[in-house]
Design a protein around this motif. Structure first.
Motif, mmCIF file in Angstrom:
data_model
loop_
_atom_site.group_PDB
_atom_site.id
_atom_site.type_symbol
_atom_site.label_atom_id
_atom_site.label_comp_id
_atom_site.label_asym_id
_atom_site.label_seq_id
_atom_site.Cartn_x
_atom_site.Cartn_y
_atom_site.Cartn_z
ATOM 1 N N LEU A 149 0.866 -1.188 0.000
ATOM 2 C CA LEU A 149 0.000 0.000 0.000
ATOM 3 C C LEU A 149 0.890 1.220 0.000
ATOM 4 N N SER A 150 0.537 2.191 -0.829
ATOM 5 C CA SER A 150 1.389 3.360 -0.958
ATOM 6 C C SER A 150 0.573 4.598 -1.281
ATOM 7 N N THR A 151 1.044 5.752 -0.796
ATOM 8 C CA THR A 151 0.472 7.039 -1.180
ATOM 9 C C THR A 151 1.238 7.638 -2.358
ATOM 10 N N SER A 152 2.219 6.911 -2.868
ATOM 11 C CA SER A 152 2.938 7.301 -4.080
ATOM 12 C C SER A 152 2.582 6.321 -5.193
ATOM 13 N N PHE A 159 2.965 -5.173 -12.124
ATOM 14 C CA PHE A 159 2.112 -5.018 -10.943
ATOM 15 C C PHE A 159 0.640 -5.000 -11.341
ATOM 16 N N ASP A 160 -0.174 -5.590 -10.491
ATOM 17 C CA ASP A 160 -1.626 -5.433 -10.555
ATOM 18 C C ASP A 160 -1.986 -4.356 -9.540
ATOM 19 N N VAL A 161 -2.299 -3.147 -10.021
ATOM 20 C CA VAL A 161 -2.477 -1.985 -9.149
ATOM 21 C C VAL A 161 -3.959 -1.628 -9.041
ATOM 22 N N ARG A 162 -4.394 -1.352 -7.822
ATOM 23 C CA ARG A 162 -5.768 -0.927 -7.564
ATOM 24 C C ARG A 162 -5.729 0.403 -6.803
ATOM 25 N N ILE A 163 -6.553 1.352 -7.207
ATOM 26 C CA ILE A 163 -6.702 2.599 -6.460
ATOM 27 C C ILE A 163 -7.746 2.348 -5.369
ATOM 28 N N GLN A 246 -4.422 13.115 4.738
ATOM 29 C CA GLN A 246 -5.479 13.047 5.747
ATOM 30 C C GLN A 246 -5.279 11.889 6.719
ATOM 31 N N TYR A 247 -4.714 10.785 6.243
ATOM 32 C CA TYR A 247 -4.635 9.572 7.052
ATOM 33 C C TYR A 247 -3.754 9.768 8.285
ATOM 34 N N VAL A 248 -2.593 10.353 8.070
ATOM 35 C CA VAL A 248 -1.706 10.571 9.209
ATOM 36 C C VAL A 248 -2.185 11.756 10.039
ATOM 37 N N ALA A 249 -2.824 12.743 9.406
ATOM 38 C CA ALA A 249 -3.351 13.882 10.163
ATOM 39 C C ALA A 249 -4.388 13.417 11.178
ATOM 40 N N ASN A 250 -5.187 12.413 10.807
ATOM 41 C CA ASN A 250 -6.206 11.907 11.729
ATOM 42 C C ASN A 250 -5.589 11.323 12.992
ATOM 43 N N VAL A 251 -4.414 10.744 12.859
ATOM 44 C CA VAL A 251 -3.744 10.138 14.017
ATOM 45 C C VAL A 251 -3.342 11.198 15.037
ATOM 46 N N PHE A 252 -2.928 12.369 14.546
ATOM 47 C CA PHE A 252 -2.415 13.424 15.425
ATOM 48 C C PHE A 252 -3.440 14.541 15.654
ATOM 49 N N ALA A 253 -4.676 14.323 15.241
ATOM 50 C CA ALA A 253 -5.680 15.384 15.307
ATOM 51 C C ALA A 253 -5.933 15.874 16.732
ATOM 52 N N HIS A 254 -5.685 15.034 17.728
ATOM 53 C CA HIS A 254 -5.924 15.449 19.119
ATOM 54 C C HIS A 254 -4.966 16.552 19.557
ATOM 55 N N ALA A 255 -3.818 16.664 18.874
ATOM 56 C CA ALA A 255 -2.809 17.645 19.271
ATOM 57 C C ALA A 255 -2.636 18.751 18.240
ATOM 58 N N LEU A 256 -3.423 18.718 17.182
ATOM 59 C CA LEU A 256 -3.231 19.637 16.071
ATOM 60 C C LEU A 256 -4.558 20.223 15.607
ATOM 61 N N ARG A 257 -4.456 21.307 14.901
ATOM 62 C CA ARG A 257 -5.582 21.839 14.137
ATOM 63 C C ARG A 257 -5.383 21.356 12.707
ATOM 64 N N VAL A 258 -6.385 20.654 12.161
ATOM 65 C CA VAL A 258 -6.314 20.119 10.807
ATOM 66 C C VAL A 258 -7.265 20.924 9.928
ATOM 67 N N VAL A 259 -6.728 21.492 8.847
ATOM 68 C CA VAL A 259 -7.493 22.413 8.011
ATOM 69 C C VAL A 259 -7.355 22.000 6.540
ATOM 70 N N ARG A 264 -6.908 21.796 -4.302
ATOM 71 C CA ARG A 264 -6.690 20.469 -3.751
ATOM 72 C C ARG A 264 -5.461 19.788 -4.343
ATOM 73 N N CYS A 265 -4.701 19.139 -3.482
ATOM 74 C CA CYS A 265 -3.580 18.278 -3.899
ATOM 75 C C CYS A 265 -4.017 16.842 -3.631
ATOM 76 N N ALA A 266 -4.314 16.109 -4.695
ATOM 77 C CA ALA A 266 -4.864 14.758 -4.531
ATOM 78 C C ALA A 266 -3.830 13.807 -3.938
ATOM 79 N N VAL A 267 -4.311 12.917 -3.076
ATOM 80 C CA VAL A 267 -3.499 11.845 -2.509
ATOM 81 C C VAL A 267 -4.233 10.539 -2.783
ATOM 82 N N ASP A 268 -3.683 9.716 -3.667
ATOM 83 C CA ASP A 268 -4.276 8.422 -3.983
ATOM 84 C C ASP A 268 -3.557 7.320 -3.216
ATOM 85 N N VAL A 269 -4.340 6.436 -2.630
ATOM 86 C CA VAL A 269 -3.773 5.247 -1.995
ATOM 87 C C VAL A 269 -3.845 4.108 -3.000
ATOM 88 N N CYS A 270 -2.695 3.575 -3.358
ATOM 89 C CA CYS A 270 -2.610 2.468 -4.305
ATOM 90 C C CYS A 270 -2.308 1.171 -3.567
#
Length: 303
Positions: A149-152, A159-163, A246-259, A264-270
């Motif tokens: 799994l990759s965000t790049s 490879f058999d790649v799925r978005i 967004q994925y890692v931001a959710n982990v630290f959301a308790h200590a951060l302001r997420v905006v 938009r800069c798209a982030v695809d998980v492959c």
């Protein structure tokens, strides 16, 4: 002239060596004592070896028989191992699943998925490695991983790649940062700010830089680092505004302001499998759990 031994002859020989008598060997093989005796006689004739002599009515293995028995036992132990492996495959696919992922997904996505998967398959050995995109490609090509799994991007003809999911980059900052009360930020708002970004060759950094260039926005300073988790930790200390997925931001959301950030800069998980091998049943089940997890995620709101 010697002939090859038959499996039935070898099986009878092994049973006699294990039990000590042809009668007990017959019971072990669910056959008759005369049948076992006949197979032993045929085996000795075929091998042109004396494997037993008779002392006071009892069979005694010769040294040749003891030596041969070692080889026979190794063969049967190998067959037993094959049967064990077949049973394990029937029960749980390969019995092992090797997953590679980028660090942000290792923090923000896989813990929940792994928890679900392990709850269903406590007997499966799961190996999860968090590495960069280049290492993921190499590992999948060499058979080190069953799936990655990759965000790049993971484009490769083999490879058999799925978005699996698309999200967008967000800004993270200390709750007391001057821009933290904004419901959303435009890249123009980043002009004159201290930014914390991924390394210059990361697709997210490239997209952000291009977006800022278009509007002529120059940061006051830029800190580059390899891991999104490090960006969030620095932002929580007030070092600057971090740009992460967004994925890692959710982990630290308790200590951060997420905006949210625009444009938009798209982030695809492959997700990628090797094109040379059909995915195992457990790999497909893991992939289904990943897809189900992404369906539960909500984008960061502008509100």
């Amino acid at each position: 002239m010697p002939r090859p031994l038959s499996f039935r002859e070898i099986e009878a020989f092994r049973a006699v060596m294990l039990t000590g008598t042809t009668t007990a060997a017959a019971a072990m093989l669910h056959t008759t004592q005369p049948s076992v005796s006949r197979l032993l006689s045929q085996m000795q004739a075929a091998a042109e070896l004396k494997l037993f002599d008779i002392d006071k009515g009892r069979l005694r293995p010769t040294q040749e028989a003891r030596t041969l028995f070692e080889s026979v036992q190794n063969h049967f132990q190998g067959l037993a191992r094959i049967e064990q492996d077949v049973a394990a495959l029937r029960k749980s696919g390969t019995g092992m699943l090797r997953v590679g992922c980028t660090p942000s997904l290792g923090l923000g996505v896989l813990p929940a998925v792994v928890g679900q998967f392990s709850g269903r398959h406590a007997d499966i050995h799961l190996n999860v490695q968090t590495v960069g995109a280049h290492a993921l490609r190499d590992g999948l090509l060499t058979g080190q991983y069953d799936l990655v799994l990759s965000t790049s991007p993971l484009d490769h003809p083999q490879f058999d790649v799925r978005i699996m999911h698309r999200s967008h980059a967000v800004c993270v900052m200390h709750p007391e940062h001057p821009l933290s009360r904004r419901p959303a930020l435009h890249v123009r708002d980043l002009a004159g700010q201290s930014l914390i970004t991924l390394n210059a060759d990361d697709p997210l950094h490239v997209a952000l830089s291009e977006s800022m260039r278009r509007v002529g926005a120059e940061p006051a300073a830029t800190i580059e680092t390899t891991y999104s988790g490090t960006i969030c930790t620095m932002a929580a200390q007030g070092t600057g505004i971090g740009i992460v997925n967004q994925y890692v931001a959710n982990v630290f959301a308790h200590a951060l302001r997420v905006v949210p950030l625009s444009p938009r800069c798209a982030v695809d998980v492959c997700m990628a499998f090797s094109g040379h091998w059909a995915p195992s049943a457990i790999a497909e089940e893991f992939a289904a759990l990943v897809a189900a997890h992404f369906r539960t995620l909500r984008p960061v709101s502008n509100a």
